[in-house]
Enzyme design. Sequence first.
Site, short mmCIF file in Angstrom:
data_model
loop_
_atom_site.label_atom_id
_atom_site.label_comp_id
_atom_site.label_asym_id
_atom_site.label_seq_id
_atom_site.Cartn_x
_atom_site.Cartn_y
_atom_site.Cartn_z
N HIS B 75 40.78 64.51 67.45
CA HIS B 75 41.65 64.19 68.59
C HIS B 75 41.06 63.04 69.39
O HIS B 75 39.83 62.89 69.47
CB HIS B 75 41.89 65.41 69.48
CG HIS B 75 40.68 65.89 70.23
ND1 HIS B 75 40.35 65.43 71.48
CD2 HIS B 75 39.71 66.79 69.90
CE1 HIS B 75 39.25 66.03 71.90
NE2 HIS B 75 38.83 66.86 70.96
N ASP B 77 42.28 62.35 72.68
CA ASP B 77 42.37 62.57 74.12
C ASP B 77 41.03 63.09 74.63
O ASP B 77 40.23 63.63 73.87
CB ASP B 77 43.50 63.54 74.46
CG ASP B 77 43.34 64.88 73.76
OD1 ASP B 77 43.04 64.89 72.55
OD2 ASP B 77 43.48 65.92 74.43
N ASP B 108 33.13 64.05 72.08
CA ASP B 108 34.31 64.94 72.06
C ASP B 108 35.56 64.12 72.29
O ASP B 108 36.01 63.96 73.40
CB ASP B 108 34.14 66.03 73.12
CG ASP B 108 35.30 66.99 73.18
OD1 ASP B 108 36.11 67.02 72.25
OD2 ASP B 108 35.41 67.71 74.20
N GLU B 142 44.62 67.67 72.47
CA GLU B 142 43.74 68.81 72.21
C GLU B 142 43.23 69.43 73.51
O GLU B 142 43.18 70.65 73.64
CB GLU B 142 42.55 68.37 71.34
CG GLU B 142 41.79 69.53 70.71
CD GLU B 142 40.68 70.09 71.59
OE1 GLU B 142 40.25 71.23 71.32
OE2 GLU B 142 40.24 69.42 72.54
N GLU B 143 42.89 68.59 74.46
CA GLU B 143 42.34 69.09 75.72
C GLU B 143 43.40 69.80 76.57
O GLU B 143 43.08 70.40 77.60
CB GLU B 143 41.70 67.95 76.53
CG GLU B 143 40.61 67.17 75.81
CD GLU B 143 39.35 67.99 75.53
OE1 GLU B 143 39.31 69.17 75.91
OE2 GLU B 143 38.42 67.44 74.92
N ASP B 171 34.56 68.95 65.88
CA ASP B 171 34.88 68.89 67.31
C ASP B 171 33.99 69.83 68.11
O ASP B 171 34.40 70.40 69.11
CB ASP B 171 36.36 69.27 67.49
CG ASP B 171 36.87 68.89 68.87
OD1 ASP B 171 36.22 68.05 69.53
OD2 ASP B 171 37.89 69.44 69.28
N HIS B 421 32.86 67.58 77.99
CA HIS B 421 33.62 68.06 79.15
C HIS B 421 32.88 67.86 80.48
O HIS B 421 33.44 68.15 81.53
CB HIS B 421 33.99 69.55 79.04
CG HIS B 421 35.02 69.83 78.01
ND1 HIS B 421 35.94 70.84 78.14
CD2 HIS B 421 35.29 69.23 76.83
CE1 HIS B 421 36.73 70.86 77.06
NE2 HIS B 421 36.35 69.89 76.26
#
Lengths: 460, 460
Positions: B75, B77, B108, B142-143, B171, B421
Amino acid sequence: MFSASTLPPGPLEKVFQYIDLHQDEFVQMLKEWVAVESDFFLLQLSDGQTLPIPPILLAELGSDPKKPTVCFYGHLDVQPARQEDGWLTDPYTLTEVDGKLYGRGTTDNKGPVLAWINAVSAFKALDEDLPVNIKFLIEGMEESGSLALEELVRKEKSGFFSSVDCIVISDNLWISRRKPALIYGTRGNSYFTVEVKCRDQDFHSGTFGGILNEPMADLVALLGSLVDASGRILVPGIYGHVAPVTEEEKRVYEAIDLDVEEYRNSSQVKKFLFDTKEELLMHLWRYPSLSIHGIEGAFHEPGAKTVIPGRVIGKFSIRLVPHMDMSVVETQVKQHLEYIFSKRNSSNQMTVSMALGLHPWIANISDHQYLAAKRAIKTVFGTEPDMIRDGSTIPIAKILQDTTQKSVIMLPLGTVDDGEHSQNEKINRWNYIEGSKLFAAFFLEMAKLHSSCVPGLLDQ
Amino acid sequence: MFSASTLPPGPLEKVFQYIDLHQDEFVQMLKEWVAVESDFFLLQLSDGQTLPIPPILLAELGSDPKKPTVCFYGHLDVQPARQEDGWLTDPYTLTEVDGKLYGRGTTDNKGPVLAWINAVSAFKALDEDLPVNIKFLIEGMEESGSLALEELVRKEKSGFFSSVDCIVISDNLWISRRKPALIYGTRGNSYFTVEVKCRDQDFHSGTFGGILNEPMADLVALLGSLVDASGRILVPGIYGHVAPVTEEEKRVYEAIDLDVEEYRNSSQVKKFLFDTKEELLMHLWRYPSLSIHGIEGAFHEPGAKTVIPGRVIGKFSIRLVPHMDMSVVETQVKQHLEYIFSKRNSSNQMTVSMALGLHPWIANISDHQYLAAKRAIKTVFGTEPDMIRDGSTIPIAKILQDTTQKSVIMLPLGTVDDGEHSQNEKINRWNYIEGSKLFAAFFLEMAKLHSSCVPGLLDQ
């Protein structure tokens, strides 16, 4: 009230007519003031730099020794406001809807400051003699604790303030939508921050959830230990110095004209914690209260972020009443939170600070300016005022009274539903305009009382 | 490992040399990708409008029926990031310090997606035969819960996915800073919001403090009822469906190479809730956890605002493990919060919602791709991998496995301290480059295993 008469109109009638005729100009001026985004809330920038404190304005008009000198205190800074917080109109564009003037600062405090100026300018425009000498004290840091003001007042005690007879503050609200009020007391405030820190960085709740003393869990437990569901503060000893209620005091509360049901409706609240007028008002004015304001450092946006905040700061404050001692309260709160935190056996670090401390204030309602204000209210509104206190904190009242040794009066213009500090703050056009008249009438009543006291006149 | 030899270099050696020689170009490409602020977190605007979901990319390279087909899921995003949240560098400007590539999305998941592309492009640039057919499934949500992806996967089950032999996800992270890992399970997640509302407008704590059921006091009590200081979830019945620990499982945990003290240090945490490796890992991977993420609607900025928020929304989530049932958890949480709220006798309105629900995932580690990955790791890193699970939620693993009935493997490249994150997210240059080699080696091992299983070959 001022219908056609065989007598020529007196100065006050002419002033009132002038204010009525020029009200659109006065509203336009308020619009221009609201457009200034005077949100000086944060002088401390994130990089540690501090912005300069906005200048404090001292001004005067007239110095006739035969006239009394009234000093008006006001502030031009406002609480932060953004339309996305829930404003129906742009907070910095004054918008009139059904006689309500919406905009940040309309009632707190730009409208009242302008009403005072309107009153003075009406006398000047009509070339009428101003019955009083006027002084102005205007600041821009009231919403941030009036930084630097106390120092200035102390410095000017025997200068600017020496000739002042009384100080007028108009920075609060009536308790009803219709009936004017005079205010003789305000609560103080102790503002606390409690920081819980694991580390500076946040964590991902997938990667660390389950093995950490999470700072938010600690903080929520700390904040949850402060006040119970009935509004009672749970900090041990906190009620120890609160003045007991006297029989005389009870009668003052009974005399206040408050329709609890209308007050509840206008507040858009389903149910208050108390049902009677006396209980409600006492819990607003003469008992302390504790409010939790929010948390800095946690996820606060819409959506669903799966973060474990690494460092969070809870914010709460206690409204103080006579005769609570601020430093005692500080100790009680710190000891309580340290006890609660120690019971959790958390590996995080907790830091409690009293960020701001402001004393409560009580006036002597037998002072001249209270009588003058009552008479002015009778003239403009045809009624006696409610004699009330204010649950919020106007620190400058206490500072001015203690430092200058001059009498202070609070003479509010706005109504209970003005929404100061909230979204969709407003002042009614009617209150703004009649409030301008009220100040004009107050000048005249102050002059009358003053002349009746001038030694030479009394000796006759 | 690939020193001079009398034999000409094999294709993999040439690919590894190519990757080493072109590593600056690969880092530059990652820099360009990081510069795209692909934060598609909020598709719902405040005025009710929704933005379109970013396109999902399906791509393929090669369709040789003699080769296995590996599909890479990734991903593009990222989690929202702003420098003022505590980043030492601009989150969208990749910055290399001491071999660490800082930037939002580096680990990520932009770095791993590019590592896969680097591996493919090395074969292509060298004109070497790609040992596998390649498919790509790249999304941008995804997030935010991979909106619309499940529908696409279902639609393409007998199309795009029909020829796929296995699906590779990269991931997540290793459990150490040095030793590679293979991942065979992830936790699910139930994300809850609990709203407490008195009215839409905020209140001023001076004007209303003392007579309201304040929403923040209610919310803090609700959030405080969820988890105790030892990390145990207090929602009744929540542990009822958690799979019991088997003896075999205990041995898997004992075999994992984790230096608890180093892990604690690299996490910058003073103390974890548990002291042993087994307890820590089990609480991260095979027990549920509850994290409180924050509060929407309260005061969250620096400074000292004296607001009583009128409507606040608490956010928390529970990481789910086999065999917890999401709808049972939803009912348990709602009933618990309703009970706690009812005990407070508050006049406010409470609304609990499960905003997002994602199942846990467990893989069959006897599948081909786990063997191929172990061999590739041995080739590139000279070691056996840790066989681990991931405490976070990669919903797509469960979706892909259930919908396509294809085997899924998680083959992470980043290290435990990458800070996905969080502020200052990074991937090590070494991991990014060796990870590109790992994928190349994985292609070859998949092809070897495939040819050993082709029916015609086995019959010989």
